[in-house]
Design an enzyme around this catalytic site. Structure first.
Site, PDB file in Angstrom:
ATOM      1  N   GLY A  28       0.817  -1.225   0.000  1.00 35.16           N
ATOM      2  CA  GLY A  28       0.000   0.000   0.000  1.00 35.16           C
ATOM      3  C   GLY A  28       0.840   1.261   0.000  1.00 35.16           C
ATOM      4  O   GLY A  28       0.380   2.325   0.422  1.00 35.16           O
ATOM      5  N   ALA A  60       1.675   3.190  -2.339  1.00 35.23           N
ATOM      6  CA  ALA A  60       1.309   4.270  -3.263  1.00 35.23           C
ATOM      7  C   ALA A  60       0.122   5.071  -2.732  1.00 35.23           C
ATOM      8  O   ALA A  60      -0.370   5.985  -3.385  1.00 35.23           O
ATOM      9  CB  ALA A  60       0.980   3.702  -4.647  1.00 35.23           C
ATOM     10  N   GLY A  84       1.392   5.391   3.206  1.00 35.08           N
ATOM     11  CA  GLY A  84       2.497   4.563   2.730  1.00 35.08           C
ATOM     12  C   GLY A  84       3.489   5.345   1.880  1.00 35.08           C
ATOM     13  O   GLY A  84       4.702   5.169   2.005  1.00 35.08           O
ATOM     14  N   THR A 114      -5.766   0.950  13.250  1.00 36.17           N
ATOM     15  CA  THR A 114      -6.394   2.268  13.440  1.00 36.17           C
ATOM     16  C   THR A 114      -7.107   2.359  14.791  1.00 36.17           C
ATOM     17  O   THR A 114      -7.548   1.336  15.329  1.00 36.17           O
ATOM     18  CB  THR A 114      -7.423   2.524  12.302  1.00 36.17           C
ATOM     19  OG1 THR A 114      -8.316   3.565  12.689  1.00 36.17           O
ATOM     20  CG2 THR A 114      -8.293   1.302  12.026  1.00 36.17           C
ATOM     21  N   ASP A 115      -7.244   3.569  15.285  1.00 36.07           N
ATOM     22  CA  ASP A 115      -7.985   3.750  16.549  1.00 36.07           C
ATOM     23  C   ASP A 115      -9.477   3.450  16.371  1.00 36.07           C
ATOM     24  O   ASP A 115     -10.201   3.277  17.347  1.00 36.07           O
ATOM     25  CB  ASP A 115      -7.787   5.168  17.109  1.00 36.07           C
ATOM     26  CG  ASP A 115      -8.367   6.276  16.223  1.00 36.07           C
ATOM     27  OD1 ASP A 115      -8.723   5.995  15.060  1.00 36.07           O
ATOM     28  OD2 ASP A 115      -8.461   7.417  16.706  1.00 36.07           O
ATOM     29  N   GLU A 116      -9.927   3.368  15.098  1.00 38.31           N
ATOM     30  CA  GLU A 116     -11.359   3.128  14.870  1.00 38.31           C
ATOM     31  C   GLU A 116     -11.786   1.737  15.327  1.00 38.31           C
ATOM     32  O   GLU A 116     -12.978   1.471  15.466  1.00 38.31           O
ATOM     33  CB  GLU A 116     -11.707   3.380  13.395  1.00 38.31           C
ATOM     34  CG  GLU A 116     -11.401   4.816  13.004  1.00 38.31           C
ATOM     35  CD  GLU A 116     -11.997   5.265  11.678  1.00 38.31           C
ATOM     36  OE1 GLU A 116     -13.030   4.737  11.271  1.00 38.31           O
ATOM     37  OE2 GLU A 116     -11.400   6.172  11.075  1.00 38.31           O
ATOM     38  N   TYR A 139     -15.681  -0.750   7.586  1.00 45.09           N
ATOM     39  CA  TYR A 139     -14.233  -0.479   7.518  1.00 45.09           C
ATOM     40  C   TYR A 139     -13.551  -0.860   8.820  1.00 45.09           C
ATOM     41  O   TYR A 139     -12.588  -1.632   8.837  1.00 45.09           O
ATOM     42  CB  TYR A 139     -13.978   1.007   7.207  1.00 45.09           C
ATOM     43  CG  TYR A 139     -12.561   1.445   7.536  1.00 45.09           C
ATOM     44  CD1 TYR A 139     -11.481   0.980   6.793  1.00 45.09           C
ATOM     45  CD2 TYR A 139     -12.302   2.311   8.615  1.00 45.09           C
ATOM     46  CE1 TYR A 139     -10.176   1.364   7.106  1.00 45.09           C
ATOM     47  CE2 TYR A 139     -11.006   2.699   8.926  1.00 45.09           C
ATOM     48  CZ  TYR A 139      -9.944   2.220   8.172  1.00 45.09           C
ATOM     49  OH  TYR A 139      -8.655   2.591   8.487  1.00 45.09           O
ATOM     50  N   LYS A 154     -10.746  -3.785   9.753  1.00 37.07           N
ATOM     51  CA  LYS A 154      -9.420  -3.474  10.317  1.00 37.07           C
ATOM     52  C   LYS A 154      -9.227  -4.174  11.657  1.00 37.07           C
ATOM     53  O   LYS A 154      -8.137  -4.652  11.962  1.00 37.07           O
ATOM     54  CB  LYS A 154      -9.251  -1.957  10.494  1.00 37.07           C
ATOM     55  CG  LYS A 154      -9.122  -1.168   9.219  1.00 37.07           C
ATOM     56  CD  LYS A 154      -7.891  -1.502   8.399  1.00 37.07           C
ATOM     57  CE  LYS A 154      -6.584  -1.072   9.049  1.00 37.07           C
ATOM     58  NZ  LYS A 154      -5.418  -1.363   8.186  1.00 37.07           N
TER      59      LYS A 154
HETATM   60  P1  NAD Z   1      -5.114   4.997   1.216  1.00 40.18           P
HETATM   61  O1  NAD Z   1      -6.484   4.563   0.839  1.00 40.18           O
HETATM   62  O2  NAD Z   1      -4.662   6.373   0.877  1.00 40.18           O
HETATM   63  O3  NAD Z   1      -4.042   3.985   0.586  1.00 40.18           O
HETATM   64  C1  NAD Z   1      -4.228   2.604   0.563  1.00 40.18           C
HETATM   65  C2  NAD Z   1      -3.259   2.016  -0.457  1.00 40.18           C
HETATM   66  O4  NAD Z   1      -3.428   0.585  -0.444  1.00 40.18           O
HETATM   67  C3  NAD Z   1      -3.524   2.478  -1.889  1.00 40.18           C
HETATM   68  O5  NAD Z   1      -2.302   2.830  -2.512  1.00 40.18           O
HETATM   69  C4  NAD Z   1      -4.144   1.273  -2.559  1.00 40.18           C
HETATM   70  O6  NAD Z   1      -3.860   1.182  -3.952  1.00 40.18           O
HETATM   71  C5  NAD Z   1      -3.498   0.134  -1.782  1.00 40.18           C
HETATM   72  N1  NAD Z   1      -4.295  -1.107  -1.807  1.00 40.18           N
HETATM   73  C6  NAD Z   1      -5.630  -1.226  -1.587  1.00 40.18           C
HETATM   74  N2  NAD Z   1      -5.999  -2.513  -1.734  1.00 40.18           N
HETATM   75  C7  NAD Z   1      -4.873  -3.213  -2.015  1.00 40.18           C
HETATM   76  C8  NAD Z   1      -4.607  -4.579  -2.252  1.00 40.18           C
HETATM   77  N3  NAD Z   1      -5.587  -5.487  -2.232  1.00 40.18           N
HETATM   78  N4  NAD Z   1      -3.333  -4.965  -2.497  1.00 40.18           N
HETATM   79  C9  NAD Z   1      -2.330  -4.045  -2.547  1.00 40.18           C
HETATM   80  N5  NAD Z   1      -2.533  -2.747  -2.355  1.00 40.18           N
HETATM   81  C10 NAD Z   1      -3.783  -2.320  -2.091  1.00 40.18           C
HETATM   82  O7  NAD Z   1      -5.010   4.738   2.776  1.00 40.18           O
HETATM   83  P2  NAD Z   1      -4.118   5.464   3.883  1.00 40.18           P
HETATM   84  O8  NAD Z   1      -4.896   6.574   4.463  1.00 40.18           O
HETATM   85  O9  NAD Z   1      -2.766   5.713   3.329  1.00 40.18           O
HETATM   86  O10 NAD Z   1      -4.049   4.323   4.987  1.00 40.18           O
HETATM   87  C11 NAD Z   1      -2.963   3.398   5.026  1.00 40.18           C
HETATM   88  C12 NAD Z   1      -3.177   2.450   6.186  1.00 40.18           C
HETATM   89  O11 NAD Z   1      -3.239   3.171   7.410  1.00 40.18           O
HETATM   90  C13 NAD Z   1      -4.487   1.658   6.108  1.00 40.18           C
HETATM   91  O12 NAD Z   1      -4.233   0.352   6.568  1.00 40.18           O
HETATM   92  C14 NAD Z   1      -5.419   2.388   7.067  1.00 40.18           C
HETATM   93  O13 NAD Z   1      -6.388   1.531   7.595  1.00 40.18           O
HETATM   94  C15 NAD Z   1      -4.424   2.847   8.118  1.00 40.18           C
HETATM   95  N6  NAD Z   1      -4.797   4.060   8.874  1.00 40.18           N
HETATM   96  C16 NAD Z   1      -5.184   5.192   8.201  1.00 40.18           C
HETATM   97  C17 NAD Z   1      -5.484   6.341   8.926  1.00 40.18           C
HETATM   98  C18 NAD Z   1      -5.864   7.623   8.218  1.00 40.18           C
HETATM   99  O14 NAD Z   1      -6.212   8.586   8.886  1.00 40.18           O
HETATM  100  N7  NAD Z   1      -5.791   7.694   6.900  1.00 40.18           N
HETATM  101  C19 NAD Z   1      -5.400   6.324  10.327  1.00 40.18           C
HETATM  102  C20 NAD Z   1      -5.000   5.145  10.971  1.00 40.18           C
HETATM  103  C21 NAD Z   1      -4.690   4.028  10.228  1.00 40.18           C
HETATM  104  P1  TYD Z   2     -13.012  10.885   7.335  1.00 42.48           P
HETATM  105  O1  TYD Z   2     -11.935  11.789   6.821  1.00 42.48           O
HETATM  106  O2  TYD Z   2     -13.827  10.107   6.356  1.00 42.48           O
HETATM  107  O3  TYD Z   2     -12.308   9.920   8.400  1.00 42.48           O
HETATM  108  P2  TYD Z   2     -12.972   8.867   9.446  1.00 42.48           P
HETATM  109  O4  TYD Z   2     -14.407   8.701   9.112  1.00 42.48           O
HETATM  110  O5  TYD Z   2     -12.195   7.632   9.174  1.00 42.48           O
HETATM  111  O6  TYD Z   2     -12.739   9.440  10.794  1.00 42.48           O
HETATM  112  O7  TYD Z   2     -14.019  11.743   8.211  1.00 42.48           O
HETATM  113  C1  TYD Z   2     -13.567  12.498   9.311  1.00 42.48           C
HETATM  114  C2  TYD Z   2     -14.784  13.132   9.963  1.00 42.48           C
HETATM  115  O8  TYD Z   2     -15.352  14.081   9.068  1.00 42.48           O
HETATM  116  C3  TYD Z   2     -15.888  12.139  10.271  1.00 42.48           C
HETATM  117  O9  TYD Z   2     -16.517  12.513  11.501  1.00 42.48           O
HETATM  118  C4  TYD Z   2     -16.874  12.310   9.132  1.00 42.48           C
HETATM  119  C5  TYD Z   2     -16.721  13.775   8.775  1.00 42.48           C
HETATM  120  N1  TYD Z   2     -16.951  14.109   7.363  1.00 42.48           N
HETATM  121  C6  TYD Z   2     -17.864  15.125   7.015  1.00 42.48           C
HETATM  122  O10 TYD Z   2     -18.496  15.741   7.880  1.00 42.48           O
HETATM  123  N2  TYD Z   2     -18.029  15.411   5.696  1.00 42.48           N
HETATM  124  C7  TYD Z   2     -17.358  14.754   4.710  1.00 42.48           C
HETATM  125  O11 TYD Z   2     -17.576  15.054   3.494  1.00 42.48           O
HETATM  126  C8  TYD Z   2     -16.433  13.723   5.080  1.00 42.48           C
HETATM  127  C9  TYD Z   2     -15.667  12.966   4.028  1.00 42.48           C
HETATM  128  C10 TYD Z   2     -16.258  13.452   6.425  1.00 42.48           C
END
Ligand code: NAD
Ligand code: TYD
Length: 337
Positions: free
Chosen positions: A8, A10, A14, A126-128, A151, A155
């Site tokens: 992941g 890209a 990541g 994730t904290d979720e 989701y 996770k």
């Molecule tokens: P993202 O959606 O931006 O990136 C996910 C990447 O995984 C993409 O590049 C996608 O192409 C790749 N991917 C998806 N399915 C795949 C598969 N089957 N095989 C190979 N690659 C695949 O997500 P992100 O925000 O960068 O999150 C990365 C990780 O961190 C995730 O595991 C997410 O659950 C975790 N995380 C994210 C947050 C956040 O706030 N974004 C917080 C805590 C944990």
């Molecule tokens: P999000 O970025 O989708 O992260 P997560 O749901 O994983 O916490 O959303 C962050 C917060 O923002 C969440 O409480 C939902 C809210 N939200 C909106 O109010 N409007 C939007 O268009 C989106 C995408 C999220």
């Protein structure tokens, strides 16, 4: 040299990890495996693609044959699993791919890593997984797992599966559970980039429900530094919460963005709430701070401005995403749909 399979790489977190770590560590040989879903974007890795100790492979973590081939060919001894379907709203619209990738895909990685006797497997969680908080309290590593969305339940499954491989097979697994990230290269479906881009385009900013849901924000670089510390020094079989103590109501963030961009609050549009919307997240990161000496380096005030400015300066990056131009490019390059 450490041969590390980063999955992941890209995506948002990541790619920031790879771009950062390749300049910090010349003893890391990074093999980036990414399916290039809608969220994966090789443009994010321009800074890394010419590095000698970096290689990209397009593929699915659920493809057991490919994963086995990669472990053999690159003598993989370490795994950092970022790959996931990551957006709650999409998981509400259709959960199947979330369980395919996040659960079954992680299972393939774990089984292959077990077969090849890896030295460390870091599962990015994730904290979720903890569910939702009321007005008081924070999630600690001992908080009961109680995920509420497709989701977060996918996770939680992969997180617990990884831990079970530690308990059952003695596999060297570590888990990180981080709060909401923001920063460069975040796909414009998540709150912060979506709101910045809509504000820049004079479009309405859709705020779910009453806008009073709380998220605990961390700058992506701080998350990645914590990940690497856990990867290097985390105790096997342990979970580490990561968070920067930046609780914000959604509406506060939206107003801050509009304010910074000199846009009117009239652009705010309250819309129907997300089903099962978690009310509040807040992370207690005492463990990683006291045991591994991590602390966040960026203040929210500083890093949110940096982030907004990044989206202003990198219009082409998100305009191409919005227009679907990157997807077309990748489907020609890699023959994907
Ligand atoms: P993202 O959606 O931006 O990136 C996910 C990447 O995984 C993409 O590049 C996608 O192409 C790749 N991917 C998806 N399915 C795949 C598969 N089957 N095989 C190979 N690659 C695949 O997500 P992100 O925000 O960068 O999150 C990365 C990780 O961190 C995730 O595991 C997410 O659950 C975790 N995380 C994210 C947050 C956040 O706030 N974004 C917080 C805590 C944990
Ligand atoms: P999000 O970025 O989708 O992260 P997560 O749901 O994983 O916490 O959303 C962050 C917060 O923002 C969440 O409480 C939902 C809210 N939200 C909106 O109010 N409007 C939007 O268009 C989106 C995408 C999220």
């Amino acid at each position: 040299m450490k041969n590390i399979l980063v999955t992941g790489g890209a995506g948002f977190i990541g790619s920031n990890y790879i771009n950062h770590i390749l300049y910090e560590r010349d003893d890391y040989n990074i093999i980036n495996l990414d399916k290039l879903t809608y969220a994966g974007n090789l443009e994010n890795l321009k800074k890394s693609e010419t590095k000698k100790n970096y290689q990209f492979i397009q593929g699915d973590i659920g493809n057991a044959e490919l994963i086995r081939f990669i472990f053999e060919k690159y003598k993989i001894k370490y795994v950092i699993n970022f790959a996931a379907e990551s957006h709650v709203d999409r998981s509400i619209l259709g959960s199947e791919i979330f369980f395919k990738t996040n659960v079954l895909g992680t299972n393939v990685l774990l089984e292959t890593a077990r077969y090849f006797e890896v030295e460390k497997f870091l599962q990015v969680s994730t904290d979720e997984v903890y569910g939702s908080l009321g007005e008081e309290g924070k999630f600690s590593e001992n908080t009961q797992i109680s995920p509420n969305s497709p989701y977060s339940s996918s996770k939680a499954s992969s997180d617990l599966m990884a831990l079970s491989f530690y308990h059952t097979y003695g596999m060297p697994v570590v888990i990180t559970r981080c709060s909401n990230n923001y920063g460069p290269f975040q796909f414009p479906e998540k709150l912060i980039p979506l709101m910045i881009i809509n504000a820049l385009n004079n479009r309405k900013l859709p705020v779910y429900g009453d806008g009073l849901n709380v998220r605990d924000w961390i700058y992506v670089i701080d998350h990645n530094k914590a990940i690497n510390l856990v990867f290097e020094e985390g105790k096997l079989g342990e979970v580490y919460n990561i968070g920067a103590s930046n609780e914000m109501k959604n509406i506060q963030i939206v107003k801050l963005i509009l304010n910074h961009l000199n846009q009117s609050e009239d652009l705010i549009q309250f819309v129907k709430d997300r089903p099962g919307h978690d009310r509040r997240y807040a992370i207690d990161s005492t463990k990683i701070q006291s045991q591994l000496g991590w602390k966040p380096a960026f203040s929210f005030e500083q890093a949110i401005v940096k982030t907004i400015d990044w989206y202003i300066e990198n219009k082409l990056w998100w305009q191409r995403i919005i227009s679907g131009e990157y997807q077309k490019y990748y489907s020609e390059q890699y023959k994907t749909n």
